[in-house]
Design an enzyme around this catalytic site. Sequence first.
Site, PDB file in Angstrom:
ATOM      1  NE  ARG A 201      -4.073  -1.923   2.062  1.00 33.89           N
ATOM      2  CZ  ARG A 201      -4.124  -3.243   2.209  1.00 33.89           C
ATOM      3  NH1 ARG A 201      -3.082  -3.911   2.661  1.00 33.89           N
ATOM      4  NH2 ARG A 201      -5.222  -3.904   1.894  1.00 33.89           N
TER       5      ARG A 201
ATOM      6  CG  HIS B   6      -1.293 -11.456  -3.963  1.00 32.18           C
ATOM      7  ND1 HIS B   6      -2.023 -12.308  -3.168  1.00 32.18           N
ATOM      8  CD2 HIS B   6      -1.326 -10.262  -3.353  1.00 32.18           C
ATOM      9  CE1 HIS B   6      -2.487 -11.643  -2.135  1.00 32.18           C
ATOM     10  NE2 HIS B   6      -2.068 -10.394  -2.217  1.00 32.18           N
TER      11      HIS B   6
ATOM     12  CD  GLU C 176       0.962 -10.308  -0.455  1.00 28.64           C
ATOM     13  OE1 GLU C 176       1.031  -9.113  -0.778  1.00 28.64           O
ATOM     14  OE2 GLU C 176       0.070 -10.745   0.279  1.00 28.64           O
TER      15      GLU C 176
HETATM   16  C1  G6D Z   1      -2.563  -8.158   0.237  1.00 30.43           C
HETATM   17  O1  G6D Z   1      -2.249  -6.958   2.307  1.00 30.43           O
HETATM   18  C2  G6D Z   1      -3.113  -7.171   1.219  1.00 30.43           C
HETATM   19  C3  G6D Z   1      -4.473  -7.568   1.651  1.00 30.43           C
HETATM   20  O2  G6D Z   1      -5.028  -6.608   2.509  1.00 30.43           O
HETATM   21  C4  G6D Z   1      -5.331  -7.738   0.434  1.00 30.43           C
HETATM   22  O3  G6D Z   1      -6.630  -8.022   0.791  1.00 30.43           O
HETATM   23  C5  G6D Z   1      -4.740  -8.825  -0.430  1.00 30.43           C
HETATM   24  O4  G6D Z   1      -3.458  -8.444  -0.809  1.00 30.43           O
HETATM   25  C6  G6D Z   1      -5.564  -9.104  -1.658  1.00 30.43           C
HETATM   26  O5  G6D Z   1      -2.052  -9.250   0.816  1.00 30.43           O
END
Ligand code: G6D
Length: 337
Positions: free
Chosen positions: A78, A173, A303
């Site tokens: 983020r 991811h 991640e």
């Molecule tokens: C990441 O940290 C974020 C989570 O909050 C999100 O919901 C996810 O990606 C899809 O891991």
Amino acid sequence: MLTTDKFGEVAGHAVTAYTIENRNGVQLTVLDYGATWHALNVPTPDGSHQNLILNTDLAGYAKPDGYFGKAIGRFAGRIGAGQLVLDGQPVAVPANEGTTTLHGGPHGFSTLFFKADAAADHVTFTRTVTPETDGFPGTLDVSVTYTLTAADEVVIDFTGATDQTTVFNPTNHVYWNLNAADDTIENHTLRLAAASHYELEPSKVLTGAVVANADTPYDFREPRQLGPALRELQTIPEAGLDDVFAIDDHAATEPVAVLSQGQRQVTMYSARNAVVVFTSNHFGDELHFLHHQSRPHVGIAMEAQTSAAGLVDPGLTQATLAAGTSRHEQIRYAFTY
Ligand code: G6D
């Protein structure tokens, strides 16, 4: 051995699946849409295969949430409003979660179509991402290469080269679920080379404060079953892990995370200073997986990335990619089954 299959179509674009099989019968499948890791099928004792990662169909991959197996960039995690500063200047980037830019924003790598160059043991996805594409500064030439080795490892190599100063903080991811049956990851054991994690605002952007993991549910320095740790976290709004772990200084030969269930194990290697661990806490009927019923804790994403702490503390490692430069990042997953 390489096989190429038509996977379907998204918004008028044909999507192709590339499957590599190694000499042990392990099969890695990746898609040119989102440079997505779609499957890791390992041989089972009864002569068939089982997929160790969560996957979905094109309708699922086209949704803006979940990021299942997707390549993430330009910035994993983020960026809070006003947090991105490049060459001393604040830079606004498009938001996709309130005022926050999550996983590269609304037009990040996960939403893009890539050109593929496939060989017997690897597939390279390439794409030029312009400021018009994703709203970040700099024209970025990106490549994402997935390699399946004969030693049962998936290696992901990311490269980024830019003409103007930008950020390059890619990850993948993928969500793991190592169970033989359709169960949650609560019976998995996690080891994480992290003595601390970052405090988060309610919006999940970092405050800049560091929290020691010792004597908390966040301490995975010794292998620990996830179920009890997740149960301890049921009283917080997230009801599980969605946290930025600060990875301890480590040698390249030292894993940053080890996830295991029975004889199945995934060992993750990364040179970077953070791993976000997300245990799919609020997953429900809105999501659809090919081999699992969607529910809380159905998968765990680990991640590897450069910590977003660099956005709040200029003294820390930055994900900046200076004008005219390029960078390579690698994540390696070794697995047994
Ligand atoms: C990441 O940290 C974020 C989570 O909050 C999100 O919901 C996810 O990606 C899809 O891991």
